[in-house]
Design a protein around this motif. Structure first.
Motif, PDB file in Angstrom:
ATOM      1  N   GLN A  27       0.839  -1.197   0.000  1.00  0.00           N
ATOM      2  CA  GLN A  27       0.000   0.000   0.000  1.00  0.00           C
ATOM      3  C   GLN A  27       0.875   1.247   0.000  1.00  0.00           C
ATOM      4  O   GLN A  27       1.830   1.352   0.766  1.00  0.00           O
ATOM      5  CB  GLN A  27      -0.895  -0.014   1.243  1.00  0.00           C
ATOM      6  N   THR A  28       0.556   2.205  -0.888  1.00  0.00           N
ATOM      7  CA  THR A  28       1.376   3.416  -1.018  1.00  0.00           C
ATOM      8  C   THR A  28       0.688   4.677  -0.499  1.00  0.00           C
ATOM      9  O   THR A  28       1.349   5.681  -0.283  1.00  0.00           O
ATOM     10  CB  THR A  28       1.746   3.635  -2.495  1.00  0.00           C
ATOM     11  N   ILE A  31      -6.170   4.478   2.320  1.00  0.00           N
ATOM     12  CA  ILE A  31      -7.402   4.104   1.621  1.00  0.00           C
ATOM     13  C   ILE A  31      -8.561   4.216   2.593  1.00  0.00           C
ATOM     14  O   ILE A  31      -8.461   3.778   3.745  1.00  0.00           O
ATOM     15  CB  ILE A  31      -7.315   2.668   1.067  1.00  0.00           C
ATOM     16  N   ASP A  54      -3.757   2.585   6.477  1.00  0.00           N
ATOM     17  CA  ASP A  54      -2.553   3.156   5.867  1.00  0.00           C
ATOM     18  C   ASP A  54      -1.362   2.263   6.210  1.00  0.00           C
ATOM     19  O   ASP A  54      -1.226   1.787   7.351  1.00  0.00           O
ATOM     20  CB  ASP A  54      -2.318   4.571   6.397  1.00  0.00           C
ATOM     21  N   LYS A  55      -0.513   2.001   5.218  1.00  0.00           N
ATOM     22  CA  LYS A  55       0.665   1.147   5.398  1.00  0.00           C
ATOM     23  C   LYS A  55       0.296  -0.210   5.991  1.00  0.00           C
ATOM     24  O   LYS A  55       1.022  -0.798   6.787  1.00  0.00           O
ATOM     25  CB  LYS A  55       1.704   1.844   6.277  1.00  0.00           C
ATOM     26  N   GLY A  56      -0.881  -0.700   5.588  1.00  0.00           N
ATOM     27  CA  GLY A  56      -1.309  -2.028   5.993  1.00  0.00           C
ATOM     28  C   GLY A  56      -1.958  -2.120   7.353  1.00  0.00           C
ATOM     29  O   GLY A  56      -2.328  -3.210   7.788  1.00  0.00           O
ATOM     30  N   GLU A  75      -7.046   7.552  -1.107  1.00  0.00           N
ATOM     31  CA  GLU A  75      -7.845   6.904  -2.143  1.00  0.00           C
ATOM     32  C   GLU A  75      -9.191   6.564  -1.516  1.00  0.00           C
ATOM     33  O   GLU A  75      -9.268   5.764  -0.581  1.00  0.00           O
ATOM     34  CB  GLU A  75      -7.170   5.634  -2.649  1.00  0.00           C
ATOM     35  N   PHE A 407      -8.301  -6.716   0.481  1.00  0.00           N
ATOM     36  CA  PHE A 407      -7.041  -6.119   0.932  1.00  0.00           C
ATOM     37  C   PHE A 407      -6.403  -7.061   1.943  1.00  0.00           C
ATOM     38  O   PHE A 407      -7.053  -7.499   2.893  1.00  0.00           O
ATOM     39  CB  PHE A 407      -7.283  -4.755   1.580  1.00  0.00           C
ATOM     40  N   GLY A 410      -3.346  -4.393   3.793  1.00  0.00           N
ATOM     41  CA  GLY A 410      -3.483  -3.134   3.066  1.00  0.00           C
ATOM     42  C   GLY A 410      -3.218  -3.223   1.583  1.00  0.00           C
ATOM     43  O   GLY A 410      -3.461  -2.248   0.846  1.00  0.00           O
ATOM     44  N   LYS A 411      -2.713  -4.331   1.108  1.00  0.00           N
ATOM     45  CA  LYS A 411      -2.399  -4.507  -0.315  1.00  0.00           C
ATOM     46  C   LYS A 411      -3.662  -4.924  -1.067  1.00  0.00           C
ATOM     47  O   LYS A 411      -4.324  -5.880  -0.676  1.00  0.00           O
ATOM     48  CB  LYS A 411      -1.297  -5.551  -0.489  1.00  0.00           C
ATOM     49  N   LYS A 412      -3.955  -4.222  -2.148  1.00  0.00           N
ATOM     50  CA  LYS A 412      -5.157  -4.529  -2.922  1.00  0.00           C
ATOM     51  C   LYS A 412      -4.895  -5.716  -3.835  1.00  0.00           C
ATOM     52  O   LYS A 412      -4.027  -5.682  -4.710  1.00  0.00           O
ATOM     53  CB  LYS A 412      -5.595  -3.312  -3.750  1.00  0.00           C
TER      54      LYS A 412
END
Length: 433
Positions: A27-28, A31, A54-56, A75, A407, A410-412
């Protein structure tokens, strides 16, 4: 030459279409999921909620009408009318350890031998399995890779349903050791007439005697700070006596469950979990008194006794819940059906569990508590990992479980899988006619 190049490119395209999607990137940016029905996983529901991570890591879970957010650098995903859930957790699973049951080269769930405490399912976990994308498309984002075979099978680990390799995917290493309790009776399936054969276990006393000796040696070994030389089998059991690891005991008959728990207590093991428990209703009071959690095997089956109610397996979660036992649900050996885990919870609601949020706990927070990962996952709370998903409807109902966003930390995650590819392939074929 031009025709050859075209053929090569076509084949390359087909090959790429047949592969699992690449693991998600970190995650950058923050969200925010807005305006959804948020199921916390601990029994609470926020009807018009917001979840920010944020940041997972989850940073906000709240009623959208009571907070103000600066969304300029976020986002924002408007999920109005939809549902947000913590990732479902599949315990006692062989997902990632076997692909096709009839193809031996794709099965890596057990080792030769009777006492194998040093075997680790972790390093056999295959992140390229075609089954993994199918389970996360129903919201199952974490799975416990368990070993099988022998009397002491080895140690399990909790894995995420995304990653390039097992090092990327592991959430908790070696969370517990697995013991197949030698019961009074042994069941086998006769392929000749498709019947279950029950016979007396003639080697039961011999196996239990061996177990007592092994656990006594392991306890004495664990009391040594730096044993030399190191015994790999006994070293692998050290965590049982400190409480760092669970002892997962597969047992089904009521008397076997009682004796297995008593054995573990006498051996000095503080954390015991019963797995299977087909007759757990007969010893529910004992399980409550001893504070023993249970991971039930699949509910969608017939009872094993001719004189039992046909719906007994469906009512088992409710019976144990009302007795005060901590209950988790699993598909156990049916790795290819693990994607249907949420529908076991839905079935439990229809057969007596008090409400849908209590059933949800049986595949989220209850399971996380049993595995000792409830500080990381299992509920949607500030400070926990953003392992969650969005469903268009009720995720416990197969008619409305339509997962739209996933997610993991945090990664989509890309939601493509083999099922969808085959569906689209043949949908296109038959719509042309």
């Amino acid at each position: 030459m031009k025709r050859l190049l075209t053929t090569i490119l076509s084949l390359a395209s087909l090959t790429s279409m047949a592969q699992n999607p690449a693991p998600a990137k970190p995650q950058t940016r923050p969200i925010a999921l807005l305006n959804a029905t948020v199921h916390i996983g601990n029994g609470q529901v926020i009807q018009n909620g917001v979840v920010v991570f944020d940041k997972g890591i989850i940073t906000t879970v709240a009623d959208a009408t009571t907070i103000r957010l600066n969304t300029n650098e976020m986002e924002v995903i408007n999920v109005a009318g939809k549902h947000v859930y913590p990732g479902f957790i599949s315990p006692a699973s062989t997902v990632g350890l076997q692909e096709i049951g009839a193809v031996r080269a794709t099965v890596d769930k057990q080792e030769i031998g009777i006492l194998n405490p040093n075997i680790r399912a972790l390093i056999a976990y295959n992140t390229d399995s075609e089954i993994i994308p199918t389970i996360r498309n129903n919201g199952v984002l974490l799975t416990q890779a368990m070993p099988q075979g022998g009397t002491v099978s080895g140690s399990s680990s909790v894995m995420m349903a995304d990653g390039w390799n097992w090092e990327d995917a592991v959430l908790k290493k070696d969370d517990g050791l697995w013991l197949n309790w030698p019961g009074y009776f042994a069941r086998s399936f006769d392929l000749a007439d498709f019947t279950t054969v029950v016979k007396k276990n003639e080697r039961r006393d011999e196996v239990i005697s061996s177990l007592r000796s092994t656990f006594a040696d392991a306890k004495a070994y664990a009391a040594l700070p730096s044993p030399t030389p190191m015994n790999l089998k006994l070293e692998a059991m050290r965590g049982l006596f400190s409480g760092r690891q669970n002892l997962y005991i597969r047992a089904d008959y009521g008397k076997d469950i009682i004796e297995a728990v008593q054995f573990a207590r006498s051996a000095g093991v503080p954390k015991v979990v019963i797995v299977g428990g087909e007759e757990a209703h007969r010893v529910a009071g004992f399980l409550k008194e001893q504070n023993i959690p249970i991971i039930l095997s699949a509910l969608h089956r017939l009872p094993n006794r001719d004189d039992e109610d046909v719906d007994l397996p469906y009512r088992m979660p409710a019976i144990l819940q009302k007795a005060g036992v901590l209950v988790s649900l699993s598909y156990a050996d049916a790795w290819w059906r693990t994607r249907n885990l949420p529908f076991l919870a839905g079935t439990a609601v229809g057969f007596g569990v008090t409400d849908r949020e209590e059933a949800l706990k049986m595949i989220t927070s209850n399971t996380a508590r049993i595995m000792g990962i409830d500080n990381l996952v299992g509920t949607l709370e500030r400070g926990k990992q953003a392992t969650l998903f969005v469903s268009a409807g009720d995720a416990l109902d197969m008619r409305t479980n339509v997962v739209e966003h996933v997610f993991i930390q945090g990664k989509k995650v890309n939601l493509d899988d083999r099922h969808k590819r085959l569906y689209n392939t043949y949908k296109e074929k038959y719509q042309q006619k």
